[in-house]
Design a protein around this motif. Structure first.
Motif, PDB file in Angstrom:
ATOM      1  N   THR A  73     -89.280  24.878 -80.441  1.00 26.13           N
ATOM      2  CA  THR A  73     -87.936  24.881 -79.857  1.00 26.13           C
ATOM      3  C   THR A  73     -87.939  25.807 -78.656  1.00 26.13           C
ATOM      4  OG1 THR A  73     -86.881  24.516 -82.013  1.00 26.13           O
ATOM      5  CG2 THR A  73     -85.495  25.393 -80.255  1.00 26.13           C
ATOM      6  N   VAL A  74     -87.377  25.355 -77.552  1.00 26.91           N
ATOM      7  CA  VAL A  74     -87.257  26.177 -76.344  1.00 26.91           C
ATOM      8  C   VAL A  74     -85.779  26.373 -76.043  1.00 26.91           C
ATOM      9  CG1 VAL A  74     -87.713  26.316 -73.859  1.00 26.91           C
ATOM     10  CG2 VAL A  74     -89.449  25.372 -75.403  1.00 26.91           C
ATOM     11  N   VAL A  75     -85.363  27.623 -75.908  1.00 27.68           N
ATOM     12  CA  VAL A  75     -83.971  27.945 -75.602  1.00 27.68           C
ATOM     13  C   VAL A  75     -83.912  28.558 -74.207  1.00 27.68           C
ATOM     14  CG1 VAL A  75     -81.909  29.203 -76.307  1.00 27.68           C
ATOM     15  CG2 VAL A  75     -83.519  28.376 -78.048  1.00 27.68           C
ATOM     16  N   VAL A  76     -83.116  27.943 -73.330  1.00 26.54           N
ATOM     17  CA  VAL A  76     -82.961  28.425 -71.961  1.00 26.54           C
ATOM     18  C   VAL A  76     -81.620  29.139 -71.860  1.00 26.54           C
ATOM     19  CG1 VAL A  76     -82.828  27.777 -69.525  1.00 26.54           C
ATOM     20  CG2 VAL A  76     -84.332  26.497 -71.079  1.00 26.54           C
ATOM     21  N   PRO A  77     -81.612  30.471 -71.756  1.00 25.04           N
ATOM     22  CA  PRO A  77     -80.346  31.188 -71.619  1.00 25.04           C
ATOM     23  C   PRO A  77     -79.827  31.124 -70.187  1.00 25.04           C
ATOM     24  CG  PRO A  77     -82.151  32.747 -71.612  1.00 25.04           C
ATOM     25  CD  PRO A  77     -82.767  31.384 -71.823  1.00 25.04           C
ATOM     26  N   ALA A  78     -78.604  31.580 -69.999  1.00 25.19           N
ATOM     27  CA  ALA A  78     -78.002  31.535 -68.666  1.00 25.19           C
ATOM     28  C   ALA A  78     -78.625  32.574 -67.744  1.00 25.19           C
ATOM     29  CB  ALA A  78     -76.500  31.780 -68.765  1.00 25.19           C
ATOM     30  N   SER A  79     -78.708  32.222 -66.461  1.00 25.35           N
ATOM     31  CA  SER A  79     -79.026  33.177 -65.403  1.00 25.35           C
ATOM     32  C   SER A  79     -77.900  33.039 -64.400  1.00 25.35           C
ATOM     33  CB  SER A  79     -80.372  32.846 -64.755  1.00 25.35           C
ATOM     34  OG  SER A  79     -80.582  33.673 -63.624  1.00 25.35           O
ATOM     35  N   HIS A  80     -76.909  33.900 -64.502  1.00 20.55           N
ATOM     36  CA  HIS A  80     -75.675  33.702 -63.754  1.00 20.55           C
ATOM     37  C   HIS A  80     -75.886  33.714 -62.250  1.00 20.55           C
ATOM     38  CE1 HIS A  80     -73.382  33.883 -67.413  1.00 20.55           C
ATOM     39  NE2 HIS A  80     -73.978  35.007 -67.743  1.00 20.55           N
ATOM     40  N   GLU A  81     -76.921  34.360 -61.807  1.00 22.69           N
ATOM     41  CA  GLU A  81     -77.153  34.460 -60.369  1.00 22.69           C
ATOM     42  C   GLU A  81     -77.767  33.200 -59.793  1.00 22.69           C
ATOM     43  OE1 GLU A  81     -80.355  37.088 -58.612  1.00 22.69           O
ATOM     44  OE2 GLU A  81     -78.579  38.204 -58.001  1.00 22.69           O
ATOM     45  N   GLU A  82     -78.587  32.493 -60.596  1.00 21.47           N
ATOM     46  CA  GLU A  82     -79.388  31.419 -60.022  1.00 21.47           C
ATOM     47  C   GLU A  82     -79.072  30.020 -60.531  1.00 21.47           C
ATOM     48  OE1 GLU A  82     -83.461  32.367 -60.556  1.00 21.47           O
ATOM     49  OE2 GLU A  82     -83.451  34.033 -59.139  1.00 21.47           O
ATOM     50  N   ASP A  83     -78.560  29.870 -61.740  1.00 23.04           N
ATOM     51  CA  ASP A  83     -78.453  28.545 -62.340  1.00 23.04           C
ATOM     52  C   ASP A  83     -77.780  27.536 -61.424  1.00 23.04           C
ATOM     53  OD1 ASP A  83     -79.701  29.432 -64.591  1.00 23.04           O
ATOM     54  OD2 ASP A  83     -77.871  29.731 -65.735  1.00 23.04           O
ATOM     55  N   GLU A  84     -76.611  27.879 -60.909  1.00 24.27           N
ATOM     56  CA  GLU A  84     -75.860  26.919 -60.119  1.00 24.27           C
ATOM     57  C   GLU A  84     -76.434  26.738 -58.721  1.00 24.27           C
ATOM     58  OE1 GLU A  84     -71.710  27.788 -60.317  1.00 24.27           O
ATOM     59  OE2 GLU A  84     -71.702  27.898 -62.504  1.00 24.27           O
ATOM     60  N   SER A  85     -77.327  27.634 -58.280  1.00 27.53           N
ATOM     61  CA  SER A  85     -77.954  27.463 -56.969  1.00 27.53           C
ATOM     62  C   SER A  85     -78.909  26.278 -56.961  1.00 27.53           C
ATOM     63  CB  SER A  85     -78.715  28.735 -56.576  1.00 27.53           C
ATOM     64  OG  SER A  85     -79.847  28.933 -57.415  1.00 27.53           O
ATOM     65  N   TYR A  86     -79.354  25.844 -58.144  1.00 26.66           N
ATOM     66  CA  TYR A  86     -80.251  24.695 -58.205  1.00 26.66           C
ATOM     67  C   TYR A  86     -79.527  23.427 -57.760  1.00 26.66           C
ATOM     68  CZ  TYR A  86     -82.941  27.918 -61.114  1.00 26.66           C
ATOM     69  OH  TYR A  86     -83.626  28.998 -61.571  1.00 26.66           O
ATOM     70  N   SER A 111     -92.587  16.755 -78.354  1.00 28.16           N
ATOM     71  CA  SER A 111     -92.042  16.817 -79.713  1.00 28.16           C
ATOM     72  C   SER A 111     -91.083  17.992 -79.907  1.00 28.16           C
ATOM     73  CB  SER A 111     -93.184  16.940 -80.718  1.00 28.16           C
ATOM     74  OG  SER A 111     -93.955  18.114 -80.469  1.00 28.16           O
ATOM     75  N   ALA A 112     -91.013  18.898 -78.951  1.00 32.18           N
ATOM     76  CA  ALA A 112     -90.192  20.102 -79.104  1.00 32.18           C
ATOM     77  C   ALA A 112     -88.733  19.826 -78.785  1.00 32.18           C
ATOM     78  CB  ALA A 112     -90.718  21.210 -78.192  1.00 32.18           C
ATOM     79  N   ARG A 113     -87.856  20.668 -79.337  1.00 31.60           N
ATOM     80  CA  ARG A 113     -86.446  20.655 -78.969  1.00 31.60           C
ATOM     81  C   ARG A 113     -86.243  21.591 -77.790  1.00 31.60           C
ATOM     82  NH1 ARG A 113     -84.022  22.092 -84.860  1.00 31.60           N
ATOM     83  NH2 ARG A 113     -85.071  24.028 -84.267  1.00 31.60           N
ATOM     84  N   THR A 114     -85.297  21.237 -76.933  1.00 33.59           N
ATOM     85  CA  THR A 114     -84.920  22.111 -75.827  1.00 33.59           C
ATOM     86  C   THR A 114     -83.417  22.321 -75.883  1.00 33.59           C
ATOM     87  OG1 THR A 114     -86.715  21.200 -74.486  1.00 33.59           O
ATOM     88  CG2 THR A 114     -85.027  22.478 -73.341  1.00 33.59           C
ATOM     89  N   ALA A 115     -82.983  23.573 -75.785  1.00 26.89           N
ATOM     90  CA  ALA A 115     -81.569  23.899 -75.863  1.00 26.89           C
ATOM     91  C   ALA A 115     -81.197  24.854 -74.739  1.00 26.89           C
ATOM     92  CB  ALA A 115     -81.242  24.536 -77.216  1.00 26.89           C
ATOM     93  N   SER A 116     -79.937  24.830 -74.353  1.00 34.66           N
ATOM     94  CA  SER A 116     -79.452  25.745 -73.324  1.00 34.66           C
ATOM     95  C   SER A 116     -78.235  26.491 -73.813  1.00 34.66           C
ATOM     96  CB  SER A 116     -79.110  24.991 -72.036  1.00 34.66           C
ATOM     97  OG  SER A 116     -78.011  24.116 -72.237  1.00 34.66           O
ATOM     98  N   ILE A 117     -78.050  27.689 -73.289  1.00 37.57           N
ATOM     99  CA  ILE A 117     -76.869  28.494 -73.561  1.00 37.57           C
ATOM    100  C   ILE A 117     -76.137  28.722 -72.254  1.00 37.57           C
ATOM    101  CG2 ILE A 117     -76.021  30.726 -74.382  1.00 37.57           C
ATOM    102  CD1 ILE A 117     -78.443  30.838 -76.239  1.00 37.57           C
ATOM    103  N   CYS A 118     -74.845  28.421 -72.251  1.00 37.67           N
ATOM    104  CA  CYS A 118     -73.990  28.625 -71.087  1.00 37.67           C
ATOM    105  C   CYS A 118     -74.508  27.804 -69.895  1.00 37.67           C
ATOM    106  CB  CYS A 118     -73.898  30.112 -70.770  1.00 37.67           C
ATOM    107  SG  CYS A 118     -72.529  30.579 -69.694  1.00 37.67           S
ATOM    108  N   THR A 119     -74.643  28.427 -68.724  1.00 33.33           N
ATOM    109  CA  THR A 119     -75.054  27.686 -67.527  1.00 33.33           C
ATOM    110  C   THR A 119     -76.549  27.377 -67.507  1.00 33.33           C
ATOM    111  OG1 THR A 119     -75.214  29.765 -66.297  1.00 33.33           O
ATOM    112  CG2 THR A 119     -73.154  28.529 -66.121  1.00 33.33           C
ATOM    113  N   GLY A 120     -77.257  27.713 -68.562  1.00 36.69           N
ATOM    114  CA  GLY A 120     -78.637  27.247 -68.685  1.00 36.69           C
ATOM    115  C   GLY A 120     -78.714  25.733 -68.657  1.00 36.69           C
ATOM    116  N   ALA A 121     -77.583  25.066 -68.939  1.00 38.52           N
ATOM    117  CA  ALA A 121     -77.543  23.598 -68.873  1.00 38.52           C
ATOM    118  C   ALA A 121     -77.866  23.086 -67.473  1.00 38.52           C
ATOM    119  CB  ALA A 121     -76.171  23.094 -69.312  1.00 38.52           C
ATOM    120  N   PHE A 122     -77.556  23.871 -66.435  1.00 33.27           N
ATOM    121  CA  PHE A 122     -77.890  23.458 -65.077  1.00 33.27           C
ATOM    122  C   PHE A 122     -79.403  23.299 -64.919  1.00 33.27           C
ATOM    123  CE2 PHE A 122     -73.593  24.729 -64.366  1.00 33.27           C
ATOM    124  CZ  PHE A 122     -73.175  24.087 -63.209  1.00 33.27           C
TER     125      PHE A 122
END
Length: 325
Positions: A65-78, A98-109
């Motif tokens: 499982t991979v969890v991508v947390p938010a990076s408030h400075e950069e996420d939306e710059s992508y 085969s792994a799961r990938t999840a995001s928290i907050c703006t990690g969805a970007f």
């Protein structure tokens, strides 16, 4: 917070030292949690302390499982760049299929910019939801919910919703009892459905007498009994209309939706921790009959009560082995 909660929650998940229903600090860790960055070393934060990531992206190749947390400075710059930095894209390419990938907050970007959310439902922090929807038209954005589970890809809203998402994953892997134990250790609510609202607007001057907490506590103590909306409202000496409105404001669900959720949780607990028959589980959780329990279980979880018990009675993962993060 988005980074720390991953370690706190998954790191607190323990097997039962006795094989029974009780959890124990002496149990074995159920996850191995490792933090990595595109380049290992010190990472600047918006607080007055940095974070040291000892590992590089090579550890992603063996993740479950991979969890991508938010990076408030950069996420939306992508969004403006139209693509991820090559090093970050290459790092995510290391994640096994085969792994799961999840995001928290703006990690969805990050997930969306890498194409992992194309054709799927997703959420992010409500303040960023409009930008997210405009930027990624191939993603079905659900701006109001706490988290979205699309199987191998999951997304969550703001920081606190990351707690809900992690507990949801622990429940998926090891059952409700393990997740409840983690919640108790962390002193957070054991379970909130992903479809609940991210935020509940309330008048600043709402009087204290509006609380419906006493009715909820009473209902939890009487789940096995037939409960009606009128009966719940009577616990707070309110009209049904006023009680329903205030309950929704405070809990994010209608009273009957909340009650069904609590009964399902009680049934899961009984299936995991007791040898009761299906009919007895149904009676003690308030579903009345085994048929009703089976219908509700199938609708909510996609499995029968018997299959759920077989999976989680021994507190092992879905495949009988521990999972990694």
């Amino acid at each position: 917070m988005e980074l720390g909660l991953v370690h706190q929650l998954f790191g607190s998940a323990r097997s039962s030292s006795s094989g029974g229903s009780g959890r124990s600090s002496g149990g074995e860790p159920l996850y191995s949690v490792v933090t990595c960055a595109v380049e290992p070393g010190m990472i600047r934060t918006d607080a007055d302390f940095p974070i040291h990531a000892a590992h590089g992206p090579e550890v992603l190749a063996r993740a479950d499982t991979v969890v991508v947390p938010a990076s408030h400075e950069e996420d939306e710059s992508y969004v403006a760049a139209g693509t991820l930095p090559p090093a970050l894209a290459e790092a995510l390419d290391r994640v096994p299929r085969s792994a799961r990938t999840a995001s928290i907050c703006t990690g969805a970007f990050v997930l969306a910019a890498h194409g992992l959310l194309d054709g799927l439902r997703a959420t992010t922090h409500w303040l960023s939801a409009d930008l997210f929807a405009r930027s990624f038209p191939r993603v079905a954005v659900e701006p109001e919910v706490l988290y979205v589970d699309e199987g191998r890809v999951l997304t969550s809203a703001g920081e606190a919703a990351g707690i809900d998402l992690c507990l949801h994953l622990i429940r998926r892997d090891f059952g409700a009892a393990v997740a409840a134990d983690v919640a108790r250790r962390t002193v957070v609510p054991p379970h909130r459905e992903g479809g609940q609202a991210q935020y509940i607007p309330r008048p600043v001057a709402e009087p204290a007498v509006s609380s419906t907490g006493a009715a909820r506590a009473w209902a939890l103590a009487h789940l096995a009994e037939p409960l009606t909306l009128a009966g719940l409202a009577a616990q707070e000496s309110m009209s049904v209309r006023t009680f329903s409105r205030r309950f929704r404001e405070e809990a994010g669900l209608t009273p009957m939706q909340w009650l069904a959720q609590q009964r399902l949780e009680r049934a899961r607990q009984l299936l995991e921790e007791t040898d009761h028959t299906i009919d007895r589980v149904a009676a003690e959780s308030g579903f009345g009959t085994g048929t009703s329990l089976r219908q509700n279980f199938q609708a909510a979880l996609g499995v029968s009560p018997r299959a759920y018990r077989v999976t989680f009675r021994g507190f092992a993962g879905p495949d009988g082995a521990d999972s990694g993060v």
